[in-house]
Design a protein around this motif. Structure first.
Motif, PDB file in Angstrom:
ATOM      1  N   ASP A 129      -1.299  15.661  -1.583  1.00  0.00           N
ATOM      2  CA  ASP A 129      -1.913  14.992  -0.433  1.00  0.00           C
ATOM      3  C   ASP A 129      -2.562  13.715  -0.708  1.00  0.00           C
ATOM      4  N   GLY A 130      -2.153  12.611   0.084  1.00  0.00           N
ATOM      5  CA  GLY A 130      -2.903  11.288  -0.095  1.00  0.00           C
ATOM      6  C   GLY A 130      -2.239  10.522  -1.101  1.00  0.00           C
ATOM      7  N   GLU A 131      -0.894  10.909  -1.493  1.00  0.00           N
ATOM      8  CA  GLU A 131      -0.523  10.176  -2.620  1.00  0.00           C
ATOM      9  C   GLU A 131       1.051   9.961  -2.448  1.00  0.00           C
ATOM     10  N   LEU A 132       1.289   8.676  -2.584  1.00  0.00           N
ATOM     11  CA  LEU A 132       2.733   8.371  -2.212  1.00  0.00           C
ATOM     12  C   LEU A 132       3.403   7.496  -3.608  1.00  0.00           C
ATOM     13  N   VAL A 133       4.565   7.677  -3.671  1.00  0.00           N
ATOM     14  CA  VAL A 133       5.203   6.939  -4.739  1.00  0.00           C
ATOM     15  C   VAL A 133       6.479   6.107  -4.216  1.00  0.00           C
ATOM     16  N   LEU A 134       6.516   4.786  -4.484  1.00  0.00           N
ATOM     17  CA  LEU A 134       7.659   4.003  -4.012  1.00  0.00           C
ATOM     18  C   LEU A 134       8.669   3.823  -5.052  1.00  0.00           C
ATOM     19  N   ARG A 135       9.861   4.128  -5.239  1.00  0.00           N
ATOM     20  CA  ARG A 135      10.698   4.034  -6.252  1.00  0.00           C
ATOM     21  C   ARG A 135      11.785   2.992  -6.033  1.00  0.00           C
ATOM     22  N   ASP A 136      12.355   2.663  -7.057  1.00  0.00           N
ATOM     23  CA  ASP A 136      13.710   1.523  -7.130  1.00  0.00           C
ATOM     24  C   ASP A 136      15.081   2.657  -6.688  1.00  0.00           C
ATOM     25  N   LEU A 165       7.943   2.264  -8.843  1.00  0.00           N
ATOM     26  CA  LEU A 165       7.383   0.942  -8.720  1.00  0.00           C
ATOM     27  C   LEU A 165       5.851   0.918  -8.292  1.00  0.00           C
ATOM     28  N   LEU A 166       5.575   1.889  -7.138  1.00  0.00           N
ATOM     29  CA  LEU A 166       4.296   1.752  -6.926  1.00  0.00           C
ATOM     30  C   LEU A 166       3.713   2.998  -6.856  1.00  0.00           C
ATOM     31  N   LEU A 167       2.441   3.424  -7.123  1.00  0.00           N
ATOM     32  CA  LEU A 167       1.957   4.609  -6.917  1.00  0.00           C
ATOM     33  C   LEU A 167       0.841   4.281  -6.080  1.00  0.00           C
ATOM     34  N   ILE A 168       0.724   4.837  -4.691  1.00  0.00           N
ATOM     35  CA  ILE A 168      -0.168   4.616  -3.603  1.00  0.00           C
ATOM     36  C   ILE A 168      -1.150   6.018  -3.341  1.00  0.00           C
ATOM     37  N   ARG A 169      -2.350   5.787  -3.259  1.00  0.00           N
ATOM     38  CA  ARG A 169      -3.451   6.590  -3.346  1.00  0.00           C
ATOM     39  C   ARG A 169      -4.409   6.465  -2.186  1.00  0.00           C
ATOM     40  N   ARG A 170      -4.923   7.377  -1.312  1.00  0.00           N
ATOM     41  CA  ARG A 170      -5.665   7.327  -0.539  1.00  0.00           C
ATOM     42  C   ARG A 170      -7.105   7.587  -1.401  1.00  0.00           C
ATOM     43  N   LYS A 171      -8.115   6.650  -1.307  1.00  0.00           N
ATOM     44  CA  LYS A 171      -9.335   6.779  -2.188  1.00  0.00           C
ATOM     45  C   LYS A 171     -10.154   7.964  -1.445  1.00  0.00           C
ATOM     46  N   GLU A 172     -10.662   8.851  -2.332  1.00  0.00           N
ATOM     47  CA  GLU A 172     -11.542  10.213  -1.739  1.00  0.00           C
ATOM     48  C   GLU A 172     -12.812   9.987  -2.305  1.00  0.00           C
ATOM     49  N   GLY A 173     -13.728  10.839  -1.883  1.00  0.00           N
ATOM     50  CA  GLY A 173     -15.161  10.970  -2.250  1.00  0.00           C
ATOM     51  C   GLY A 173     -15.999  11.099  -0.998  1.00  0.00           C
ATOM     52  N   ILE A 174     -17.320  11.508  -1.376  1.00  0.00           N
ATOM     53  CA  ILE A 174     -18.219  11.690  -0.269  1.00  0.00           C
ATOM     54  C   ILE A 174     -18.642  10.239   0.330  1.00  0.00           C
ATOM     55  N   LEU A 201       1.814   3.116   6.352  1.00  0.00           N
ATOM     56  CA  LEU A 201       1.885   3.324   7.917  1.00  0.00           C
ATOM     57  C   LEU A 201       2.607   4.656   8.255  1.00  0.00           C
ATOM     58  N   ASP A 202       3.750   5.037   7.486  1.00  0.00           N
ATOM     59  CA  ASP A 202       4.469   6.294   7.874  1.00  0.00           C
ATOM     60  C   ASP A 202       3.473   7.616   7.765  1.00  0.00           C
ATOM     61  N   TYR A 203       2.644   7.567   6.688  1.00  0.00           N
ATOM     62  CA  TYR A 203       1.662   8.708   6.496  1.00  0.00           C
ATOM     63  C   TYR A 203       0.611   8.821   7.560  1.00  0.00           C
ATOM     64  N   ILE A 204       0.176   7.695   8.008  1.00  0.00           N
ATOM     65  CA  ILE A 204      -0.892   7.417   9.009  1.00  0.00           C
ATOM     66  C   ILE A 204      -0.718   8.067  10.255  1.00  0.00           C
ATOM     67  N   TYR A 205       0.656   7.497  10.549  1.00  0.00           N
ATOM     68  CA  TYR A 205       1.068   7.855  12.067  1.00  0.00           C
ATOM     69  C   TYR A 205       1.908   8.905  12.317  1.00  0.00           C
ATOM     70  N   ASP A 206       2.792   9.172  11.476  1.00  0.00           N
ATOM     71  CA  ASP A 206       3.882  10.251  11.563  1.00  0.00           C
ATOM     72  C   ASP A 206       3.709  11.272  10.704  1.00  0.00           C
ATOM     73  N   GLY A 207       3.299  11.392   9.530  1.00  0.00           N
ATOM     74  CA  GLY A 207       3.215  12.298   8.870  1.00  0.00           C
ATOM     75  C   GLY A 207       4.453  12.918   8.140  1.00  0.00           C
ATOM     76  N   THR A 208       5.460  11.937   7.956  1.00  0.00           N
ATOM     77  CA  THR A 208       6.598  12.589   7.288  1.00  0.00           C
ATOM     78  C   THR A 208       6.399  12.581   5.867  1.00  0.00           C
ATOM     79  N   THR A 209       5.488  11.862   5.426  1.00  0.00           N
ATOM     80  CA  THR A 209       5.074  11.787   3.848  1.00  0.00           C
ATOM     81  C   THR A 209       4.092  12.900   3.588  1.00  0.00           C
ATOM     82  N   ARG A 210       3.591  13.577   4.673  1.00  0.00           N
ATOM     83  CA  ARG A 210       2.687  14.397   4.351  1.00  0.00           C
ATOM     84  C   ARG A 210       3.226  15.934   4.038  1.00  0.00           C
ATOM     85  N   CYS A 211       2.413  16.819   3.770  1.00  0.00           N
ATOM     86  CA  CYS A 211       2.782  18.120   3.483  1.00  0.00           C
ATOM     87  C   CYS A 211       2.957  18.825   4.868  1.00  0.00           C
TER      88      CYS A 211
END
Length: 208
Positions: free
Chosen positions: A60-67, A73-82, A198-208
């Motif tokens: 969760d909170g991780e996406l990969v853009l591929r060619d 091409l891109l590893l996209i991560r949401r920053k976590e922590g307290i 944006l897709d993750y934030i608003y729609d959740g198709t990239t979420r579990c």
């Protein structure tokens, strides 16, 4: 106002900058069959990019853009922590892979908490220090309605997200198929990295 690019603006790679405007199509993949995410095709239906989310990656909170070949091409991560949990804004970071496979930070995206979303726009920085008071791009409009733009700090549109009229009338399909117009010189990989978040934030198709 639409950006008039006199030169390429590579953020991920110059390979993904075009000297002319391009119109690309996004088709979201269903969770059940393909594990979520989406694919990006050109006018001849050739796949240019693919985004994998939690349904495929298992994180969760991780996406990969591929060619088109499936290379990252891109590893996209949401920053976590307290500290991040207490922050008004959540932060995502996109890391580009070079030809040797090492990572370099390409952008930081600031995601407002849900109760502040309408009054606190999503902003993106391509500077290593991330999104503070400085930002290079922001999202205007409604991604949920597929009527939004990514604009630069001068107000120039660098990418537009929209739908054909007939698709907008089909409520069940409207969120799954839409087009993106990318202006000349703009890095298309960067644009779809932003759209992945944006897709993750608003729609959740990239979420579990």
């Amino acid at each position: 106002m639409t950006a008039k690019a006199s030169s390429f603006m590579p953020i991920v790679s110059k390979m993904y900058c075009s000297s002319s405007q391009v119109v690309l199509e996004v088709r979201r993949r269903p969770h059940v069959v393909y594990g979520g995410g989406f694919v990006v095709t050109d006018s001849s239906q050739k796949v240019l990019f693919r985004v994998d989310g939690c349904g495929i990656l298992g994180r969760d909170g991780e996406l990969v853009l591929r060619d088109s070949d499936g290379d990252s091409l891109l590893l996209i991560r949401r920053k976590e922590g307290i500290i991040e949990a207490l922050n008004i804004n959540k932060h995502w970071r996109g890391y580009a892979f070079n030809y040797e496979g090492s990572q370099k930070q390409a952008f930081t995206l600031r995601e407002p908490n849900s109760y502040l979303m309408k009054n606190n726009p999503i902003k993106i920085s391509t500077q290593p220090r991330g999104c503070g008071t400085h930002w290079d791009f922001q999202v205007k409009g409604s991604f949920q309605d597929r009527t939004c733009s990514i604009v630069d700090s001068l107000g120039n549109i660098i990418a537009e997200i929209g739908m054909k009229k007939e698709m907008r009338q089909m409520m069940t399909a409207s969120r799954d198929l839409y087009h993106v117009i990318v202006q000349p010189g703009m890095d298309q990989a960067f644009v779809f990295g932003v759209i992945a978040v944006l897709d993750y934030i608003y729609d959740g198709t990239t979420r579990c």
